[in-house]
Design a protein around this motif. Structure first.
Motif, PDB file in Angstrom:
ATOM      1  N   ASP A 162      10.073   4.519  31.799  1.00 43.92           N
ATOM      2  CA  ASP A 162      10.278   4.656  30.364  1.00 43.92           C
ATOM      3  C   ASP A 162      10.400   6.120  29.953  1.00 43.92           C
ATOM      4  O   ASP A 162      11.211   6.468  29.086  1.00 43.92           O
ATOM      5  CB  ASP A 162       9.123   4.002  29.603  1.00 43.92           C
ATOM      6  CG  ASP A 162       9.240   4.199  28.098  1.00 43.92           C
ATOM      7  OD1 ASP A 162      10.085   3.539  27.485  1.00 43.92           O
ATOM      8  OD2 ASP A 162       8.477   5.035  27.549  1.00 43.92           O
ATOM      9  N   ALA A 163       9.614   6.995  30.574  1.00 40.07           N
ATOM     10  CA  ALA A 163       9.660   8.416  30.216  1.00 40.07           C
ATOM     11  C   ALA A 163      11.049   8.989  30.477  1.00 40.07           C
ATOM     12  O   ALA A 163      11.614   9.709  29.646  1.00 40.07           O
ATOM     13  CB  ALA A 163       8.605   9.187  30.998  1.00 40.07           C
ATOM     14  N   PHE A 164      11.619   8.663  31.633  1.00 43.41           N
ATOM     15  CA  PHE A 164      12.947   9.174  31.935  1.00 43.41           C
ATOM     16  C   PHE A 164      14.003   8.481  31.081  1.00 43.41           C
ATOM     17  O   PHE A 164      15.006   9.082  30.689  1.00 43.41           O
ATOM     18  CB  PHE A 164      13.279   9.001  33.418  1.00 43.41           C
ATOM     19  CG  PHE A 164      14.532   9.720  33.822  1.00 43.41           C
ATOM     20  CD1 PHE A 164      14.523  11.082  34.082  1.00 43.41           C
ATOM     21  CD2 PHE A 164      15.746   9.042  33.928  1.00 43.41           C
ATOM     22  CE1 PHE A 164      15.685  11.762  34.425  1.00 43.41           C
ATOM     23  CE2 PHE A 164      16.909   9.702  34.274  1.00 43.41           C
ATOM     24  CZ  PHE A 164      16.873  11.065  34.525  1.00 43.41           C
ATOM     25  N   ALA A 165      13.796   7.198  30.780  1.00 42.27           N
ATOM     26  CA  ALA A 165      14.734   6.459  29.943  1.00 42.27           C
ATOM     27  C   ALA A 165      14.807   7.062  28.546  1.00 42.27           C
ATOM     28  O   ALA A 165      15.894   7.243  27.980  1.00 42.27           O
ATOM     29  CB  ALA A 165      14.329   4.986  29.880  1.00 42.27           C
ATOM     30  N   VAL A 166      13.658   7.373  27.963  1.00 43.51           N
ATOM     31  CA  VAL A 166      13.623   8.001  26.641  1.00 43.51           C
ATOM     32  C   VAL A 166      14.289   9.376  26.698  1.00 43.51           C
ATOM     33  O   VAL A 166      15.024   9.774  25.795  1.00 43.51           O
ATOM     34  CB  VAL A 166      12.175   8.114  26.134  1.00 43.51           C
ATOM     35  CG1 VAL A 166      12.111   8.932  24.840  1.00 43.51           C
ATOM     36  CG2 VAL A 166      11.587   6.726  25.898  1.00 43.51           C
ATOM     37  N   LEU A 167      14.017  10.106  27.784  1.00 39.77           N
ATOM     38  CA  LEU A 167      14.637  11.424  27.975  1.00 39.77           C
ATOM     39  C   LEU A 167      16.157  11.317  27.907  1.00 39.77           C
ATOM     40  O   LEU A 167      16.815  12.051  27.163  1.00 39.77           O
ATOM     41  CB  LEU A 167      14.194  11.990  29.333  1.00 39.77           C
ATOM     42  CG  LEU A 167      14.673  13.380  29.781  1.00 39.77           C
ATOM     43  CD1 LEU A 167      13.741  13.903  30.871  1.00 39.77           C
ATOM     44  CD2 LEU A 167      16.094  13.353  30.326  1.00 39.77           C
ATOM     45  N   LEU A 168      16.724  10.403  28.684  1.00 39.42           N
ATOM     46  CA  LEU A 168      18.180  10.304  28.749  1.00 39.42           C
ATOM     47  C   LEU A 168      18.769   9.770  27.443  1.00 39.42           C
ATOM     48  O   LEU A 168      19.865  10.178  27.036  1.00 39.42           O
ATOM     49  CB  LEU A 168      18.602   9.415  29.914  1.00 39.42           C
ATOM     50  CG  LEU A 168      20.092   9.439  30.268  1.00 39.42           C
ATOM     51  CD1 LEU A 168      20.560  10.866  30.542  1.00 39.42           C
ATOM     52  CD2 LEU A 168      20.378   8.550  31.464  1.00 39.42           C
ATOM     53  N   SER A 169      18.057   8.891  26.765  1.00 45.77           N
ATOM     54  CA  SER A 169      18.565   8.373  25.495  1.00 45.77           C
ATOM     55  C   SER A 169      18.715   9.481  24.459  1.00 45.77           C
ATOM     56  O   SER A 169      19.526   9.376  23.537  1.00 45.77           O
ATOM     57  CB  SER A 169      17.647   7.269  24.960  1.00 45.77           C
ATOM     58  OG  SER A 169      16.411   7.802  24.506  1.00 45.77           O
ATOM     59  N   GLY A 170      17.952  10.562  24.627  1.00 44.05           N
ATOM     60  CA  GLY A 170      18.059  11.699  23.716  1.00 44.05           C
ATOM     61  C   GLY A 170      19.400  12.399  23.781  1.00 44.05           C
ATOM     62  O   GLY A 170      19.748  13.165  22.877  1.00 44.05           O
ATOM     63  N   ALA A 171      20.190  12.130  24.844  1.00 42.70           N
ATOM     64  CA  ALA A 171      21.498  12.759  24.965  1.00 42.70           C
ATOM     65  C   ALA A 171      22.456  12.295  23.871  1.00 42.70           C
ATOM     66  O   ALA A 171      23.478  12.936  23.624  1.00 42.70           O
ATOM     67  CB  ALA A 171      22.099  12.459  26.342  1.00 42.70           C
ATOM     68  N   ALA A 172      22.128  11.182  23.211  1.00 43.70           N
ATOM     69  CA  ALA A 172      22.981  10.675  22.126  1.00 43.70           C
ATOM     70  C   ALA A 172      22.564  11.216  20.763  1.00 43.70           C
ATOM     71  O   ALA A 172      23.167  10.863  19.747  1.00 43.70           O
ATOM     72  CB  ALA A 172      22.935   9.143  22.103  1.00 43.70           C
ATOM     73  N   GLY A 173      21.571  12.078  20.741  1.00 43.24           N
ATOM     74  CA  GLY A 173      20.996  12.509  19.477  1.00 43.24           C
ATOM     75  C   GLY A 173      21.952  13.222  18.544  1.00 43.24           C
ATOM     76  O   GLY A 173      21.760  13.205  17.324  1.00 43.24           O
ATOM     77  N   GLU A 174      22.992  13.880  19.076  1.00 43.29           N
ATOM     78  CA  GLU A 174      23.918  14.630  18.235  1.00 43.29           C
ATOM     79  C   GLU A 174      25.217  13.891  17.951  1.00 43.29           C
ATOM     80  O   GLU A 174      26.155  14.459  17.388  1.00 43.29           O
ATOM     81  CB  GLU A 174      24.202  15.992  18.867  1.00 43.29           C
ATOM     82  CG  GLU A 174      22.990  16.892  18.922  1.00 43.29           C
ATOM     83  CD  GLU A 174      23.338  18.318  19.295  1.00 43.29           C
ATOM     84  OE1 GLU A 174      24.405  18.804  18.875  1.00 43.29           O
ATOM     85  OE2 GLU A 174      22.552  18.945  20.019  1.00 43.29           O
ATOM     86  N   VAL A 175      25.300  12.626  18.351  1.00 44.97           N
ATOM     87  CA  VAL A 175      26.475  11.816  18.002  1.00 44.97           C
ATOM     88  C   VAL A 175      26.458  11.584  16.496  1.00 44.97           C
ATOM     89  O   VAL A 175      25.467  11.087  15.946  1.00 44.97           O
ATOM     90  CB  VAL A 175      26.459  10.480  18.768  1.00 44.97           C
ATOM     91  CG1 VAL A 175      27.554   9.552  18.269  1.00 44.97           C
ATOM     92  CG2 VAL A 175      26.617  10.736  20.266  1.00 44.97           C
ATOM     93  N   PRO A 176      27.542  11.925  15.782  1.00 50.12           N
ATOM     94  CA  PRO A 176      27.486  11.903  14.311  1.00 50.12           C
ATOM     95  C   PRO A 176      27.403  10.530  13.676  1.00 50.12           C
ATOM     96  O   PRO A 176      26.715  10.356  12.666  1.00 50.12           O
ATOM     97  CB  PRO A 176      28.793  12.621  13.913  1.00 50.12           C
ATOM     98  CG  PRO A 176      29.694  12.493  15.097  1.00 50.12           C
ATOM     99  CD  PRO A 176      28.798  12.494  16.297  1.00 50.12           C
ATOM    100  N   GLU A 177      28.105   9.530  14.247  1.00 47.86           N
ATOM    101  CA  GLU A 177      28.107   8.211  13.621  1.00 47.86           C
ATOM    102  C   GLU A 177      26.832   7.446  13.965  1.00 47.86           C
ATOM    103  O   GLU A 177      26.503   7.277  15.134  1.00 47.86           O
ATOM    104  CB  GLU A 177      29.322   7.397  14.064  1.00 47.86           C
ATOM    105  CG  GLU A 177      30.661   8.073  13.838  1.00 47.86           C
ATOM    106  CD  GLU A 177      31.095   8.904  15.027  1.00 47.86           C
ATOM    107  OE1 GLU A 177      32.247   9.336  15.052  1.00 47.86           O
ATOM    108  OE2 GLU A 177      30.265   9.128  15.930  1.00 47.86           O
ATOM    109  N   GLU A 178      26.143   6.953  12.941  1.00 48.25           N
ATOM    110  CA  GLU A 178      24.840   6.323  13.150  1.00 48.25           C
ATOM    111  C   GLU A 178      24.932   5.091  14.050  1.00 48.25           C
ATOM    112  O   GLU A 178      24.114   4.917  14.961  1.00 48.25           O
ATOM    113  CB  GLU A 178      24.216   5.937  11.813  1.00 48.25           C
ATOM    114  CG  GLU A 178      22.825   5.310  11.956  1.00 48.25           C
ATOM    115  CD  GLU A 178      22.217   4.952  10.622  1.00 48.25           C
ATOM    116  OE1 GLU A 178      21.134   4.332  10.621  1.00 48.25           O
ATOM    117  OE2 GLU A 178      22.820   5.285   9.575  1.00 48.25           O
ATOM    118  N   GLU A 179      25.924   4.228  13.806  1.00 56.01           N
ATOM    119  CA  GLU A 179      26.027   3.002  14.585  1.00 56.01           C
ATOM    120  C   GLU A 179      26.325   3.309  16.056  1.00 56.01           C
ATOM    121  O   GLU A 179      25.711   2.732  16.949  1.00 56.01           O
ATOM    122  CB  GLU A 179      27.121   2.096  14.013  1.00 56.01           C
ATOM    123  CG  GLU A 179      27.216   0.754  14.731  1.00 56.01           C
ATOM    124  CD  GLU A 179      28.268  -0.160  14.132  1.00 56.01           C
ATOM    125  OE1 GLU A 179      28.515  -1.240  14.705  1.00 56.01           O
ATOM    126  OE2 GLU A 179      28.861   0.206  13.092  1.00 56.01           O
TER     127      GLU A 179
END
Length: 291
Positions: A162-179
């Motif tokens: 889970d720790a690494f999964a949450v880490l990698l999911s952060g790579a989408a943090g700057e995608v502008p469209e919310e959906e």
């Protein structure tokens, strides 16, 4: 990252192969332009897949050019895009912290290669950190959680993954469209979980011999560096479950020109790689792959 997210190039039509190679080369050129020639050596299929996920799905503009890797034959190279720049920046940050993790996990002599490589990447990392401070912060936080779990020899594969999964999911943090950002976070979470677990399986024998932390050792109570048939079957179900959840998330978004490659990777390649790692044939096959 780790080099497990391989595209099924052999199953794709020539048009899709050329499209994949254009983003692979485009990311390589973007890394070189932003961080220097040495940064190109961190390029792998995982980061190329990340670049496709972060792209808007519009047919990209390409140019034919030669480079150090292909001095004689021109290759089609994806021109500069915000997605390539974001993927390049995040690739540098992920590689830097992977190297620092290698330094922490090994003694002085075994850790020399990690120290040397992190020294070569230090200037690039400092620049990427300034450009993407939130991603760097979240990466450090999750790696600290993972480090704490390793120190306590946590037997829960789920907590460690889970720790690494949450880490990698952060790579989408700057995608502008919310959906689209929500879809990518979900995809990257399950991909990160799968990568962590498949890497643990791939390193199992070596970690057992070295006395390094590996959640599979504690989860299955291993007294040797291999999984028995029942444990392998149980572990395979866990891996496949992550892939299926990732595939379900990917169905919620139209990835445009990248759809065929992404679908092929998620629905076929990851299952193949998982099986190859578990039967011990992955490393030999991986060396034969060419972009």
């Amino acid at each position: 990252m780790f080099g497990y997210v391989l595209p099924a190039l052999g199953e794709l039509p020539e048009e899709e192969k050329l499209r994949f190679r254009s983003v692979y080369c485009g990311l390589c050129h973007t890394l070189g332009r932003r961080y220097g020639i040495a940064s190109r050596f961190i390029l792998n299929y995982d980061f190329t897949f990340l670049a496709m996920l972060l792209s808007d799905g519009q047919e990209p503009s390409c140019q034919a050019c030669r480079c150090v890797a292909s001095p004689c034959k021109k290759r089609f190279v994806l021109e500069r895009t915000p997605a390539l720049e974001l993927a390049a920046d995040e690739s540098v940050i992920l590689t830097w912290w992977q190297l620092r993790d290698g330094v922490a996990d090994h003694g002085f002599f075994k850790g020399l290669k990690y120290r040397l490589l992190s020294l070569l990447l230090r200037r690039a990392y400092r620049k990427a950190k300034k450009l993407r401070p939130e991603f760097d912060r979240s990466t450090r936080e999750q790696l600290q959680i993972l480090s704490d779990l390793e120190r306590e020899h946590c037997s829960s594969m789920d907590r460690a993954a889970d720790a690494f999964a949450v880490l990698l999911s952060g790579a989408a943090g700057e995608v502008p469209e919310e959906e689209r950002r929500r879809v990518l976070r979900e995809m990257l979470y399950h991909l990160g979980r799968w990568i962590y677990l498949i890497d643990a399986a791939d390193d199992l024998k070596r970690d057992f011999q070295d006395g390094s932390y590996n959640p599979l050792i504690y989860r299955y109570g291993l007294t040797e560096g291999t999984l028995d048939p029942d444990s392998r079957r149980d572990f395979s179900i866990t891996l496949d479950h992550s892939i299926r959840l990732m595939a379900s998330a990917s169905a919620l978004w139209d990835f445009g020109c990248w759809s065929a490659i992404i679908e092929s990777t998620v629905t076929r390649s990851l299952f193949y790689v998982g099986g190859a790692v578990l039967d011990g044939s992955f490393r030999k096959k991986r060396k034969k792959e060419t972009p």
